[in-house]
Scaffold this motif. Structure first.
Motif, short mmCIF file in Angstrom:
data_model
loop_
_atom_site.label_atom_id
_atom_site.label_comp_id
_atom_site.label_asym_id
_atom_site.label_seq_id
_atom_site.Cartn_x
_atom_site.Cartn_y
_atom_site.Cartn_z
N LEU A 1 0.77 -1.32 -0.05
CA LEU A 1 -0.18 -0.08 0.00
C LEU A 1 0.90 1.40 0.11
O LEU A 1 0.50 2.35 0.21
CB LEU A 1 -1.00 0.04 1.17
N ALA B 1 -8.04 -8.40 -4.77
CA ALA B 1 -7.61 -7.36 -3.82
C ALA B 1 -7.34 -6.03 -4.37
O ALA B 1 -7.55 -5.07 -4.04
CB ALA B 1 -6.15 -7.81 -3.38
N LEU C 1 -9.26 -2.48 -3.19
CA LEU C 1 -8.39 -1.18 -3.10
C LEU C 1 -9.14 -0.27 -3.95
O LEU C 1 -9.13 1.02 -3.44
CB LEU C 1 -7.12 -1.77 -3.69
N TRP D 1 -5.55 -2.03 6.54
CA TRP D 1 -5.41 -3.19 5.61
C TRP D 1 -4.89 -4.20 6.33
O TRP D 1 -3.77 -4.38 6.67
CB TRP D 1 -4.77 -2.84 4.10
N GLN E 1 -3.47 -8.12 6.76
CA GLN E 1 -3.19 -9.24 5.89
C GLN E 1 -1.95 -9.76 7.03
O GLN E 1 -1.67 -9.36 7.94
CB GLN E 1 -2.38 -8.88 4.93
N VAL F 1 -10.06 -3.49 5.26
CA VAL F 1 -9.86 -4.74 4.43
C VAL F 1 -9.27 -5.72 5.03
O VAL F 1 -8.38 -5.44 5.48
CB VAL F 1 -9.25 -4.19 3.01
#
Length: 334
Positions: free
Chosen positions: A3, A47, A51, A87, A89, A122
């Motif tokens: 990002l 993804a 975004l 975000w 992950q 996200v």
């Protein structure tokens, strides 16, 4: 997903126009769900769609159906410093989204937006949440903050707990048709013939095709595919093919083997599918192994590969036997 240093505008990919139009219509009508689950095969751009939607929601002056790329919200999201954007992950060497990450995200969701009127969270891939992490997320899903949108991205829908799935609006994203991917790949490869070959090698997954081209992985993939075809034909020993896959992460190797099996099944006529039970059982086993790895299991890569490839050789051997028997029976009846 990296990002940092994003382009000014994040747009959906060409084959996502239908899904994007639907999301825009919901947003314009004030009906965009507070929790959205994007599900579909790997390497099709889920993804990237998440975004694009996140940056559109955070944009102060949307233009032409996308984020404008120039307002404070866009500049902050472009640099990775937007205070109303999270975000989640797996971090570092971890293969899972941990409960501590989700707890922090839940706290974020219930804070007041600081840069605009919305916050966006996200989670990708959502199926990598631990059980405790998924349970911690339920508070956000059951008591949503009015200014917060939650977008979950997953490849294995069954890997997301039913308690989470049932609280999200599901948007399924199938493998895109080749005719929608090839013009996009043409800009990368320069020729349609190269694009067709690349997309075939990538089992129809356009972002995998892009990655292979950029990483010069086409020759390696061709070698692995040739090894799998030979193994299915009963020619090489398993150890030879294991060597071809030894540089891949186990999850990626299993995904590639599963993609090969699926591709071979698509080549079978409908009449032959009842004879392909062994292939479907193998796909179930590969799916289970991939799920275990995604959940944090750390099996011996050599054993995982050997078992998967032995299973592949065995199930295609059974298919060859069935085909031979069918031919013999046909000859006896003529």
């Amino acid at each position: 997903m990296n990002l940092l240093e994003l382009p000014p505008v994040s747009a959906p990919l060409p084959w996502q126009s239908g899904a994007w139009n639907r999301l825009q219509e919901q947003l314009t009508a004030g009906q965009l769900p507070h929790a959205l689950l994007l599900a579909g095969p790997a390497d099709i751009g889920k993804a990237r769609l998440a975004l694009a939607l996140a940056r559109l929601l955070l944009c102060h002056r949307p233009a032409a159906g996308h984020n404008c790329g120039d307002c404070p919200g866009c500049r902050f999201s472009q640099s990775g410093s937007h205070g109303d954007f999270r975000w989640l992950q797996p971090e570092g060497k971890s293969k899972v989204i941990k409960i501590e990450q989700v707890r922090e995200a839940v706290a974020f969701a219930f804070r007041t937006a600081g840069f605009g009127s919305r916050k966006v969270l996200v989670l990708a891939p959502a199926e990598t949440m631990t059980t405790n992490a998924a349970n911690a997320l339920l508070k956000c899903l059951e008591e949503p903050a009015g200014d917060t949108h939650i977008i979950l991205v997953c490849q294995r829908l069954q890997g997301v707990p039913a308690t989470v799935r049932s609280r999200c609006q599901l948007l399924k994203m199938p493998l895109p048709p080749a005719e929608e991917c090839l013009p996009w790949l043409d800009h990368l490869t320069g020729t349609r013939a190269a694009s067709v070959e690349l997309l075939q090698l990538a089992a129809g997954m356009p972002l995998r095709a892009e990655r292979l081209y950029r990483e010069s992985g086409v020759d390696s993939l061709q070698a692995r595919r040739a090894g799998l075809r030979s193994l299915a034909a009963g020619e090489p020993v398993v150890a030879q093919v294991v060597t071809l896959f030894s540089q891949l992460e186990p999850a990626l190797a299993l995904e590639e083997i599963a993609g090969f099996v699926q591709q071979q099944l698509r080549l079978q006529g409908a009449d032959a599918l009842p004879s392909c039970r062994a292939q479907f059982r193998l796909l179930d086993r590969l799916q289970g192994l991939r799920g275990a790895i995604a959940a944090g299991s750390n099996p011996n890569p050599q054993l995982v590969l050997e078992n998967a490839l032995i299973g592949l050789r065995g199930c295609f051997g059974e298919l060859r036997t069935n085909a031979t028997m069918a031919t013999l029976i046909g000859e006896m009846q003529t």
